[in-house]
Structures are given as C-alpha cells and as structure tokens.
Design an enzyme around this catalytic site. Structure first.
Site, short mmCIF file in Angstrom:
data_model
loop_
_atom_site.label_atom_id
_atom_site.label_comp_id
_atom_site.label_asym_id
_atom_site.label_seq_id
_atom_site.Cartn_x
_atom_site.Cartn_y
_atom_site.Cartn_z
N GLU A 35 -4.10 -0.67 14.01
CA GLU A 35 -3.64 -1.26 12.60
C GLU A 35 -4.57 -2.48 12.14
OE1 GLU A 35 0.09 -1.37 10.94
OE2 GLU A 35 0.86 0.30 12.24
N GLU A 45 5.14 -1.34 16.92
CA GLU A 45 5.50 -2.67 16.86
C GLU A 45 6.97 -2.93 17.20
OE1 GLU A 45 4.86 -3.58 12.67
OE2 GLU A 45 2.46 -4.13 13.23
C1 BG6 Z 1 2.79 -2.89 10.01
C2 BG6 Z 1 3.46 -1.71 10.20
O1 BG6 Z 1 3.48 -3.95 10.29
O2 BG6 Z 1 2.07 -3.55 9.02
C3 BG6 Z 1 2.98 -0.77 9.12
O3 BG6 Z 1 3.40 -0.94 11.36
C4 BG6 Z 1 2.70 -1.43 7.70
O4 BG6 Z 1 4.04 0.18 8.83
C5 BG6 Z 1 1.62 -2.70 7.96
O5 BG6 Z 1 2.50 -0.76 6.51
C6 BG6 Z 1 0.88 -3.17 6.58
O6 BG6 Z 1 2.13 -3.85 6.18
P1 BG6 Z 1 2.34 -3.93 4.72
O7 BG6 Z 1 3.61 -4.50 4.55
O8 BG6 Z 1 1.49 -4.46 3.96
O9 BG6 Z 1 2.77 -2.58 4.20
#
Ligand code: BG6
Length: 494
Positions: free
Chosen positions: A390, A195
């Site tokens: 993701e 990101e």
């Molecule tokens: C993404 C990141 O933005 O979202 C991860 O690359 C992150 O590192 C994921 O864990 C989910 O976000 P969060 O804040 O729920 O952990």
C-alpha cells in the site's frame, strides 16, 4: 542502464484493495454483516475531525443496534462500496490494460462464513472469489490475497467479543481451510492480517472488540490478549497454506509508520525509539517467531497477563512468514514533550508535524525519502524480501466535462516514491518483490469512509452522499502508470 535492470525481472507491479472498501453487495448471495457494514459515516470535514481517528472508527453497542435497524446505505457507505461485486470483470480488465502483474485484494470473511461460527462455508461466497481469481488469471495477473482486512463477521464481535475469545482462532481456521482448499493451488501469495498492529488503534475494526463493554483499566489486557490470538491464528494459517501448497509464500502485513525525532535532544530520540518498537512489535513476532523482550517487559511493568495454550509459543516459532509486506503513506515526528507542538494526522495516527515536509489535504505528510528509510530499516531488521502493498496519495479529484481527470499531484507523489524504491534497491541493497499502490480504482476511505478521498488511477463517479452513476473513467495517472509498468520502472527516471 538497460530497462530490465531498473527493477528486478518479474517485479510485481500492480494495485491493492480490500473487500469492505470496494465490494458493496453487503447482503447479497448469503453474505453476513461484518464490522464494516455497521461503521457509521461521520462525514468529517475540519482538520480536528479528520484527526479524530478513534472518533471516526469507534463503534458502541448502541451504534451497532442502530445500524442493524437502518436500511440507509448513505450512513453506512461500506455497504455499497464501489459495487466491485458487480463490476469486477470491468475493473480487472482496466487493471490489465494498465499492465498489472499483480492484484492484491482481500476476501470478506462474512461472505464465506456469514456469522463466522457456522460449520460449513457459503458456497456462493467462495464462488465469487474463484471468479475473481479466474479473471486475474485470464490476464496473467498474480493474485495476492489478504485473508482478513477489517472485515470480521459482526456476530463474532457481539457474541464472542471478537478476537478476545480463543474460539475465534478456531472460527478463523475454518474460514482459512475453506478458502485454501478452494484457492490454495492457484494463488501463490497470501497475507494473513492487514496491518495486524492496527488493533491498538482501531480495536473494533481489527479486533472485533466493542470497547464500551470493558473498563478502562482492563482494556489494555483485552487488547493484547486479542493480539495474541490473532498472532497464533496467523501462524496456524501460515502452516496450513504451506502444507497445502509448498510453493506458496505467506507474508505478514504491517503499518510502516516511520517516526523521526523532532529534535536531536536525546530524550526525543529515546521517545522515538520507544514509538518505533510499538510499530515493529507485531512483525517481530511474525518474522522471528517469538515475543521480543521489550514487549515482555512492557507486559510485566503494566501488569498485562496473556493467557496462552501450551503449544502457542511453539506454533509461533515454527510458522514464521516468508516475506514482509507493509503499507507506507507518510511519516511524522515524536518528541518527549509534545504539549506545545503542532500535531497532524497520519494513517490512523496523530503525530508531531515535521516542519520540513508538505502535507496532503488530509494532513498526511508526504515523504518519499521516508519510504527509502523504511525499506532500509525493514530489510536490515528482518533480512526477508519486502513487498510494498500500500502506498498512495488520498486527494480530491475533479471530473471534467469530457470525463478527464488531471491528477498530476498523484503522479508526482507516486513518481517520487517509486524513485525512492529504485534507490533502495540499487544503492541500499534491499530486496523488493513488488509494489501494489493503494486503491488503483477509487474506493471508500478506511479512516473517514469518504469517497471524496481518492487514490485511484481510475475515477469512480460516486460522491460522499451516495449519489453518482458508478461509472469508471481513466485519470491522467492511468496512462502514466501503464508506462511505468511497461518500462519496468525506467520511465520514472526520465
Ligand atoms: C491502510 C489500510 O491503513 O490505509 C487501508 O490498510 C486504507 O484499508 C489505507 O484504506 C488508506 O487509509 P484511508 O483512511 O485514507 O483510507
């Protein structure tokens, strides 16, 4: 339709993690302190505390000093993670049991170069990742490695102002050389920066920038200068990876924040367009190899002046990425006047709430159709293969006495998103290489550092206060995902 036709042959089904959210062992085997190890747990509870992304992630000079004096891991949970460092064999075996074809993980830069500016790497750090790769290979799991996922060595921030300093490009390249010389012939998929656009939202974690050191007026320039250095480093890393192993594929990794106009008012539509350009700016540079005109206009209008070395633009142009990877969790809306509208949190963002969408317990709006829209947008814009690295639902789970976890809400979320992927491939002509949902095993949240925000197919017995046995248990979604992979996606159509 036959099973093989549901998703492409050799589709990379798997899962995705980052070193700082799982490994722990923050001081073991020569590892240095990273930005993640000094990230204070604020334990946000209310919606406004959860919405305060900046407040949850910002770190000042004083906070760093306090953190370095503190031995209390409960205040700094990323120091213990889920102890993957000592459980990796067990965890990868569980991934293999689900049938993973790919596992995306990151390398902690400070495990390889503890302070970032050493001349030689820490052999024990490299050894750990060699072992992780070997473990994946044992099960024919393809490693997808992120070189930098919010883990810059702290020393580079305090001594050099992180990515603001040009020397950080050189330090990063020492790290890249060490990693690629060790693993470049065995790993075929690399992502440079997780990101990369998030430097604008959490400058400390992504850019190693301690904001309190700068004036408000100079900070925009600082941010974009650091961004430029990261982009050059990303291009140089891409070059080195390709030179070492021409079969390797290198991807950019962008936060796919999809915004809708709150209404059909032209001013709302225009505001949304402008917001979307902020989202695309970084990937535009990594894919097309040049600064887009809209970003150059912004720099001119806001007196942002970026210092560049003579061949930076050539380096960017000659070393573009092979594929576009992205995270996708939610969507939100944009209005030209948001003053009286309800806001809600998203992935390190705050946006206008969409009246047509349900939200997770953390306020992130659930929108599988938004994934299909995002796939279409990215493919139309870049014409490069895509990879969803993701996606997932952060939710509170209950571990029952018999160690079962009934997470049907997670299954529904993932099923709807996989269906959207299927439609994007079959109806919209999108080329999709793989799907590695976030946190296949429960891990620490990035934005709130909570353990109670769980994404996994595997439950980890660990609580926000640091108590727990660290034991792993299969949730209902474990077997569900196993079936999805086994049927190459066809089970979602039932
Ligand atoms: C993404 C990141 O933005 O979202 C991860 O690359 C992150 O590192 C994921 O864990 C989910 O976000 P969060 O804040 O729920 O952990």
């Amino acid at each position: 339709m036959s099973e093989e036709n549901i998703f492409p042959k050799n589709f990379l089904w798997g899962g995705s993690t980052s070193a700082n959210q799982i490994e722990g062992a923050w001081e073991e085997d020569g590892k240095g302190v990273s930005v993640a190890d000094v990230q204070l747990f604020r334990n946000p509870q209310t919606i406004s505390e959860l919405n305060n992304v900046k407040g949850n992630t910002d770190t000042t000079e004083e906070m760093i000093q306090d953190a370095l004096k503190s031995k209390n891991d409960k205040d700094y949970p990323k120091r213990h993670g889920i102890d993957f460092y000592h459980h990796y064999k067990e965890d990868i075996a569980l991934f293999a049991e689900m049938g993973f074809k790919a596992y995306r993980f990151s390398i902690a830069w400070s495990r390889v170069f503890p302070n970032g500016d050493e001349l030689y790497p820490n052999k024990k750090g490299l050894e750990f990742y060699k072992n992780v790769v070997r473990e994946c290979q044992k099960y024919r799991i393809e490693p997808i490695i992120t070189l930098s996922h919010y883990e810059i060595p702290l020393n580079l921030c305090t001594k050099y102002n992180g990515w603001l300093d040009r020397r950080t490009v050189g330090f990063f390249m020492n790290y890249v050389h060490a990693v690629i010389d060790e693993l470049g012939d065995q790993v075929h998929y690399w992502l440079t920066f997780n990101e990369i656009d998030s430097i604008l939202r959490h400058p400390f974690m992504t850019g190693g920038l301690i904001e309190s050191r700068f004036t408000k007026e100079e900070f925009p320039n600082v941010l974009y200068q650091a961004m430029h250095h990261q982009l050059v480093a990303s291009a140089l890393a891409t070059k080195y990876i390709h030179e070492k192993n021409p079969k390797s594929k290198v991807g950019c990794m962008t936060t796919k924040l999809t915004y809708y106009p709150y209404s059909s008012k032209p001013s709302d539509v225009l505001a949304t367009k402008e917001k979307m350009r902020q989202v695309y700016a970084f990937a535009d540079i990594q894919v097309f190899g040049e600064y887009p005109s809209y970003l150059l206009s912004k720099f001119k209008n806001e007196n942002i002046e970026i210092k560049m070395s003579s061949d930076d633009l050539k380096v960017l142009k000659s070393n573009t990425v092979d594929f576009v990877s992205f995270s996708y969790y939610q969507t939100s809306c944009v209005a030209s006047d948001e003053s009286n509208l309800e806001l809600t949190s998203g992935n390190t963002t705050i946006g206008v709430k969409n009246p047509y969408l349900p939200s997770s317990e953390w306020g992130w709006q659930i929108d599988p159709t938004g994934l299909r829209i995002s796939l279409i947008d990215l493919y139309d814009r870049y014409r490069k293969p895509l990879m969803i690295v993701e996606n997932g639902l952060g939710a509170k789970d209950t571990l029952n006495e018999d160690h079962s976890v009934h997470d049907d809400y997670r299954i529904s979320y993932l099923k709807a998103h996989i269906k959207a992927m299927y439609e994007a491939i079959h109806d919209d002509g999108v080329e999709l290489l793989g799907y590695t949902p976030w946190g296949p095993i429960d891990l620490l949240s990035n934005s709130t550092i909570q353990m109670s925000k769980r994404y996994g197919f595997i439950y980890v017995d660990l609580n926000d206060d640091g108590s727990g046995s660290y034991k792993r248990y299969k949730k209902d979604s474990f077997n569900w995902y196993k079936d999805v992979i086994k049927s190459n996606g066809s089970s979602i159509l039932n």
